[in-house]
Design a protein around this motif. Structure first.
Motif, PDB file in Angstrom:
ATOM      1  N   ALA A  11       0.720  -1.275   0.011  1.00 42.45           N
ATOM      2  CA  ALA A  11      -0.106  -0.153   0.261  1.00 42.45           C
ATOM      3  C   ALA A  11       1.183   1.247   0.131  1.00 42.45           C
ATOM      4  O   ALA A  11       0.562   2.201   1.393  1.00 42.45           O
ATOM      5  CB  ALA A  11      -1.050  -0.358   1.046  1.00 42.45           C
ATOM      6  N   VAL A  12       1.766   1.186  -0.536  1.00 41.09           N
ATOM      7  CA  VAL A  12       2.686   2.490  -0.874  1.00 41.09           C
ATOM      8  C   VAL A  12       2.564   3.396  -2.189  1.00 41.09           C
ATOM      9  O   VAL A  12       2.396   2.914  -3.053  1.00 41.09           O
ATOM     10  CB  VAL A  12       4.280   1.824  -1.473  1.00 41.09           C
ATOM     11  N   HIS A  13       0.934   4.680  -1.878  1.00 37.26           N
ATOM     12  CA  HIS A  13       0.448   5.000  -2.834  1.00 37.26           C
ATOM     13  C   HIS A  13       1.125   6.563  -2.514  1.00 37.26           C
ATOM     14  O   HIS A  13       0.755   7.459  -3.440  1.00 37.26           O
ATOM     15  CB  HIS A  13      -0.588   4.844  -2.633  1.00 37.26           C
ATOM     16  N   HIS A  14       1.343   7.578  -2.155  1.00 32.48           N
ATOM     17  CA  HIS A  14       1.861   9.153  -1.104  1.00 32.48           C
ATOM     18  C   HIS A  14       3.147   9.051  -2.341  1.00 32.48           C
ATOM     19  O   HIS A  14       4.699   8.539  -1.621  1.00 32.48           O
ATOM     20  CB  HIS A  14       1.722   8.633  -0.068  1.00 32.48           C
ATOM     21  N   LEU A  15       3.227  10.369  -3.362  1.00 30.56           N
ATOM     22  CA  LEU A  15       4.473  10.466  -3.688  1.00 30.56           C
ATOM     23  C   LEU A  15       4.510  11.540  -2.359  1.00 30.56           C
ATOM     24  O   LEU A  15       4.285  12.823  -2.117  1.00 30.56           O
ATOM     25  CB  LEU A  15       3.839  11.621  -5.050  1.00 30.56           C
ATOM     26  N   VAL A  16       6.254  11.470  -1.955  1.00 27.10           N
ATOM     27  CA  VAL A  16       7.235  12.198  -1.119  1.00 27.10           C
ATOM     28  C   VAL A  16       8.341  13.291  -1.623  1.00 27.10           C
ATOM     29  O   VAL A  16       8.660  14.210  -1.065  1.00 27.10           O
ATOM     30  CB  VAL A  16       6.820  11.165   0.004  1.00 27.10           C
ATOM     31  N   ARG A  17       8.563  12.484  -2.211  1.00 25.14           N
ATOM     32  CA  ARG A  17       9.687  12.837  -3.083  1.00 25.14           C
ATOM     33  C   ARG A  17       9.475  12.717  -4.799  1.00 25.14           C
ATOM     34  O   ARG A  17       9.588  11.731  -5.247  1.00 25.14           O
ATOM     35  CB  ARG A  17      10.856  12.688  -3.225  1.00 25.14           C
ATOM     36  N   PHE A  18      10.182  13.726  -6.120  1.00 24.16           N
ATOM     37  CA  PHE A  18      10.226  13.113  -7.233  1.00 24.16           C
ATOM     38  C   PHE A  18      11.429  14.345  -7.680  1.00 24.16           C
ATOM     39  O   PHE A  18      11.477  15.219  -7.560  1.00 24.16           O
ATOM     40  CB  PHE A  18       8.932  13.289  -7.966  1.00 24.16           C
ATOM     41  N   GLU A  19      12.142  14.192  -8.906  1.00 25.84           N
ATOM     42  CA  GLU A  19      13.529  14.661  -9.705  1.00 25.84           C
ATOM     43  C   GLU A  19      13.098  14.380 -10.766  1.00 25.84           C
ATOM     44  O   GLU A  19      12.720  12.959 -11.408  1.00 25.84           O
ATOM     45  CB  GLU A  19      14.652  14.017  -8.760  1.00 25.84           C
ATOM     46  N   MET A  20      13.094  15.290 -11.176  1.00 26.33           N
ATOM     47  CA  MET A  20      13.216  15.346 -12.741  1.00 26.33           C
ATOM     48  C   MET A  20      14.101  15.697 -13.345  1.00 26.33           C
ATOM     49  O   MET A  20      15.893  16.455 -13.723  1.00 26.33           O
ATOM     50  CB  MET A  20      11.848  16.668 -13.411  1.00 26.33           C
ATOM     51  N   PHE A  21      14.545  15.476 -15.252  1.00 23.81           N
ATOM     52  CA  PHE A  21      16.014  15.371 -15.115  1.00 23.81           C
ATOM     53  C   PHE A  21      15.570  15.458 -17.148  1.00 23.81           C
ATOM     54  O   PHE A  21      14.623  14.610 -17.056  1.00 23.81           O
ATOM     55  CB  PHE A  21      16.157  12.926 -15.543  1.00 23.81           C
ATOM     56  N   GLY A  22      16.541  15.397 -17.471  1.00 22.39           N
ATOM     57  CA  GLY A  22      16.281  15.476 -19.063  1.00 22.39           C
ATOM     58  C   GLY A  22      16.920  14.933 -20.338  1.00 22.39           C
ATOM     59  O   GLY A  22      16.092  14.181 -21.792  1.00 22.39           O
ATOM     60  N   SER A  23      17.507  13.604 -19.368  1.00 19.93           N
ATOM     61  CA  SER A  23      16.911  12.271 -20.046  1.00 19.93           C
ATOM     62  C   SER A  23      16.882  10.909 -19.360  1.00 19.93           C
ATOM     63  O   SER A  23      17.502  11.033 -17.855  1.00 19.93           O
ATOM     64  CB  SER A  23      18.881  11.620 -21.178  1.00 19.93           C
ATOM     65  N   MET A  24      16.444   9.551 -19.833  1.00 25.90           N
ATOM     66  CA  MET A  24      16.043   8.819 -19.218  1.00 25.90           C
ATOM     67  C   MET A  24      17.540   7.770 -18.445  1.00 25.90           C
ATOM     68  O   MET A  24      16.866   7.304 -17.768  1.00 25.90           O
ATOM     69  CB  MET A  24      15.508   7.793 -20.114  1.00 25.90           C
ATOM     70  N   GLU A  25      18.469   8.232 -19.369  1.00 28.18           N
ATOM     71  CA  GLU A  25      19.254   7.548 -19.001  1.00 28.18           C
ATOM     72  C   GLU A  25      19.832   8.329 -17.868  1.00 28.18           C
ATOM     73  O   GLU A  25      20.880   7.751 -16.798  1.00 28.18           O
ATOM     74  CB  GLU A  25      20.789   7.995 -19.712  1.00 28.18           C
ATOM     75  N   ALA A  26      19.769   9.487 -17.464  1.00 27.56           N
ATOM     76  CA  ALA A  26      20.626  10.430 -16.212  1.00 27.56           C
ATOM     77  C   ALA A  26      19.496   9.781 -15.211  1.00 27.56           C
ATOM     78  O   ALA A  26      19.845   9.515 -14.103  1.00 27.56           O
ATOM     79  CB  ALA A  26      20.235  11.772 -16.263  1.00 27.56           C
ATOM     80  N   ALA A  27      17.849   9.198 -15.605  1.00 28.31           N
ATOM     81  CA  ALA A  27      16.955   8.971 -14.370  1.00 28.31           C
ATOM     82  C   ALA A  27      17.416   7.717 -13.874  1.00 28.31           C
ATOM     83  O   ALA A  27      16.734   7.777 -12.770  1.00 28.31           O
ATOM     84  CB  ALA A  27      15.401   9.775 -14.795  1.00 28.31           C
ATOM     85  N   ILE A  28      17.834   7.018 -14.756  1.00 29.68           N
ATOM     86  CA  ILE A  28      17.824   5.747 -13.895  1.00 29.68           C
ATOM     87  C   ILE A  28      19.037   5.367 -13.698  1.00 29.68           C
ATOM     88  O   ILE A  28      18.892   4.487 -12.351  1.00 29.68           O
ATOM     89  CB  ILE A  28      18.524   4.138 -15.566  1.00 29.68           C
ATOM     90  N   LEU A  29      20.037   6.436 -13.725  1.00 27.52           N
ATOM     91  CA  LEU A  29      21.087   6.329 -12.809  1.00 27.52           C
ATOM     92  C   LEU A  29      20.854   6.501 -11.767  1.00 27.52           C
ATOM     93  O   LEU A  29      21.698   6.138 -10.529  1.00 27.52           O
ATOM     94  CB  LEU A  29      22.552   6.874 -13.524  1.00 27.52           C
TER      95      LEU A  29
END
Length: 110
Positions: free
Chosen positions: A46-64
Motif C-alpha cells: 500500500a505504497v501510494h503517497h508521492l513524497v519526492r520526485f526529481e526531473m531529468f533531461g534524459s531517461m539515462e540520467a534518471a535511471i542512474l
C-alpha cells in the motif's frame, strides 16, 4: 505535465515503507500505483503517497539516479525526503492528481 524522465519516491506513511521508481510519465505511473493496477511491491505494501520526485533531461540520467538512490541507506533516503518535504506531504496534487486521504502519522515508526 508533459512526459519527462523522472525518479520518484512513494511512501505508505511517514517513515513507512518506501518505493523508488523511474518513469517518463509521472502522472500516469502514479495513477497505476494508486489504483493498484499493477501487481507488485507497491500494491502489496500500500505504497501510494508521492513524497519526492526529481526531473531529468534524459531517461539515462534518471535511471542512474534511481540506481544510486536504491543503493542508499534508508536513513539517507529519509533525510533526502525531509530536505524538501519535512512533513511528508503527498506531492501528487502539485502535479495535477487529486489528493489521497492523509497518511496515518500516528502509527508510523522510524
Amino acid at each position: 505535465m508533459d512526459k519527462q524522465p523522472c525518479v520518484y519516491i512513494l511512501s505508505s506513511k511517514p517513515y513507512g515503507t518506501l518505493y523508488i521508481g523511474v518513469t517518463s510519465d509521472l502522472v500516469g505511473r502514479l495513477y497505476q500505483h494508486r489504483t493498484d493496477s499493477i501487481a507488485g511491491f507497491t500494491r502489496r505494501h500500500a505504497v501510494h503517497h508521492l513524497v519526492r520526485f526529481e526531473m531529468f533531461g534524459s531517461m539515462e540520467a534518471a535511471i542512474l539516479r534511481e540506481k544510486q538512490l536504491k543503493r542508499w541507506h534508508r536513513q539517507w533516503k529519509i533525510n533526502l525526503i525531509e530536505s524538501d518535504n519535512p512533513h511528508w506531504a503527498n506531492l501528487a496534487p502539485s502535479i495535477g492528481l487529486p489528493a489521497l486521504p492523509p497518511m496515518d502519522a500516528e502509527t508510523s515508526s522510524a
